[in-house]
Write an enzyme that holds these catalytic residues in place. Structure first.
Site, short mmCIF file in Angstrom:
data_model
loop_
_atom_site.label_atom_id
_atom_site.label_comp_id
_atom_site.label_asym_id
_atom_site.label_seq_id
_atom_site.Cartn_x
_atom_site.Cartn_y
_atom_site.Cartn_z
N ALA A 15 58.86 -6.21 -43.78
CA ALA A 15 57.62 -7.01 -43.88
C ALA A 15 57.93 -8.41 -44.40
O ALA A 15 57.31 -8.92 -45.32
CB ALA A 15 56.58 -6.32 -44.77
N ALA A 16 58.94 -9.02 -43.77
CA ALA A 16 59.51 -10.26 -44.31
C ALA A 16 59.36 -11.47 -43.40
O ALA A 16 59.68 -12.58 -43.79
CB ALA A 16 61.00 -10.03 -44.59
N GLY A 17 58.93 -11.27 -42.15
CA GLY A 17 58.88 -12.39 -41.21
C GLY A 17 60.22 -12.67 -40.57
O GLY A 17 60.50 -13.77 -40.09
N GLY A 62 62.52 -7.58 -38.58
CA GLY A 62 63.33 -6.39 -38.87
C GLY A 62 62.95 -5.18 -38.03
O GLY A 62 63.81 -4.50 -37.47
N GLY A 63 61.65 -4.91 -37.92
CA GLY A 63 61.19 -3.78 -37.10
C GLY A 63 61.39 -4.03 -35.62
O GLY A 63 61.82 -3.15 -34.87
N PRO A 114 65.36 -7.32 -44.81
CA PRO A 114 64.18 -6.96 -45.60
C PRO A 114 62.98 -6.59 -44.74
O PRO A 114 62.85 -7.06 -43.61
CB PRO A 114 63.91 -8.21 -46.44
CG PRO A 114 64.73 -9.30 -45.86
CD PRO A 114 65.84 -8.67 -45.09
N ASP A 141 57.59 -9.85 -30.70
CA ASP A 141 58.94 -10.35 -31.01
C ASP A 141 60.05 -9.55 -30.34
O ASP A 141 61.21 -9.99 -30.33
CB ASP A 141 59.19 -10.32 -32.53
CG ASP A 141 58.54 -11.48 -33.26
OD1 ASP A 141 58.16 -12.46 -32.59
OD2 ASP A 141 58.42 -11.41 -34.50
N LYS A 154 65.95 -12.57 -37.29
CA LYS A 154 65.68 -13.91 -36.77
C LYS A 154 64.95 -14.73 -37.82
O LYS A 154 64.34 -14.21 -38.75
CB LYS A 154 64.88 -13.85 -35.47
CG LYS A 154 63.45 -13.26 -35.59
CD LYS A 154 62.37 -14.25 -36.04
CE LYS A 154 61.02 -13.59 -36.21
NZ LYS A 154 60.08 -14.37 -37.03
N THR A 174 63.60 -6.00 -34.13
CA THR A 174 65.00 -6.00 -33.72
C THR A 174 65.55 -4.57 -33.66
O THR A 174 66.39 -4.25 -32.82
CB THR A 174 65.85 -6.92 -34.63
OG1 THR A 174 67.12 -7.14 -34.00
CG2 THR A 174 66.09 -6.34 -36.01
#
EC number: 2.7.1.148
Length: 288
Positions: free
Chosen positions: A94-96, A99-100, A92, A134, A8, A102
């Site tokens: 720790a990217a904002g 990722g984790g 990626p 999130d 996202k 989702t």
């Protein structure tokens, strides 16, 4: 059982208060983009939860949100069987870009089907909130206004097929650290969320690109000034507007056409050699 777990971006992120537990009260416009991990889960012959991943730097123990999701799901529905979870990582870390979160969302949805639990999406979102703010949005996906700490979700008119270039520099950012360093009293101008929603409903990409705002930039850009350069380079390369996603450090930019986006992509890839650069699009929703 396989599923795509989509990333996202935040088209808007505003902090409007703080709860007693120190979580910030947020107003965010979230948008799914066509960049995804693939989560594959099968039942195992024992009671263990195991995780494998194609990227060596991704933790495969209880620190991984996918692992936490599997544990919580089993506890909630009293499941004894073990699972093998494989993560093919493209988003990626720790990217904002969630990722984790989702990945955790996909684990809940897959296990719901795999074990024939048939829990509603609302129940899955309640479990997801215990993992991270999130996760409920990642279960739903698409274009949405997210409020509270992110768990109050109002679907918006889809803002799909908008071309964007995404650049993740070669360092990560701690979300917790960014929020700890955010001083709400120093936010001079809050985000015009309603104006952005109206523009998105009118499919006005130009207005959205020029007025999107993320108050967390106040913190992350101060610490990592290279992000200002990236935003400026994106604009010089023909972007309608550029902004940091979430707590960063990923920066994204909207483009009017694929040719300009392609040129910007090539330029950014050449200049920021150790960064991950992608061309992608906004999409309507997850395929959950």
């Amino acid at each position: 059982m396989k599923m795509k777990a989509y990333a996202k971006i935040n088209i808007a992120l505003d902090a409007i208060g703080k709860r007693e537990d120190n979580y910030h009260l947020l107003r965010m416009i979230m948008q799914t983009v066509d960049l995804y991990d693939v989560i594959d889960i099968e039942k195992s012959n024992d009671s263990n939860i195991s995780i494998s991943c194609n990227k060596h730097y991704v933790s495969t123990d209880e620190r991984n949100l996918a692992y936490k999701a599997a544990v919580l799901f089993r506890d909630e529905f009293n499941i004894k069987d073990g699972v093998k979870i494989n993560i093919k990582k493209n988003i990626p870390v720790a990217a904002g870009m969630a990722g984790g979160s989702t990945n955790a969302a996909a684990v809940l949805v897959i296990m719901n089907k795999l074990f024939n639990v048939n829990a509603s999406l609302e129940v899955l979102k309640e479990i997801g909130l215990k993992i991270g703010a999130d996760v409920p949005y990642c279960i739903e996906g698409g274009t949405a206004l997210c409020e509270g700490i992110g768990e109050i979700i109002t679907p918006l008119k889809p803002f799909e097929n908008k071309i964007l270039v995404v650049l993740k520099p070669n360092f990560g950012v701690s979300t917790k650290e960014v929020y700890t360093n955010l001083d709400i009293n120093k936010i001079r101008k809050h985000v015009n969320i309603e104006g952005l929603i109206q523009a998105m409903e009118n499919d006005d990409l130009d207005y959205v690109s020029k007025n999107m705002k993320n108050v967390l930039e106040n913190v992350t850009l101060k610490k990592h000034t290279i992000l200002k350069n990236i935003k400026e380079d994106m604009r010089k390369s023909g972007a309608l507007g550029a902004m940091m996603s979430g707590s960063g450090p990923t920066v994204f930019a909207f483009f009017d056409d694929m040719l300009t986006a392609q040129r910007a992509f090539e330029f950014l890839k050449g200049k920021y050699k150790y960064s991950d650069v992608y061309i992608t699009r906004t999409i309507n929703s997850n395929n959950l």
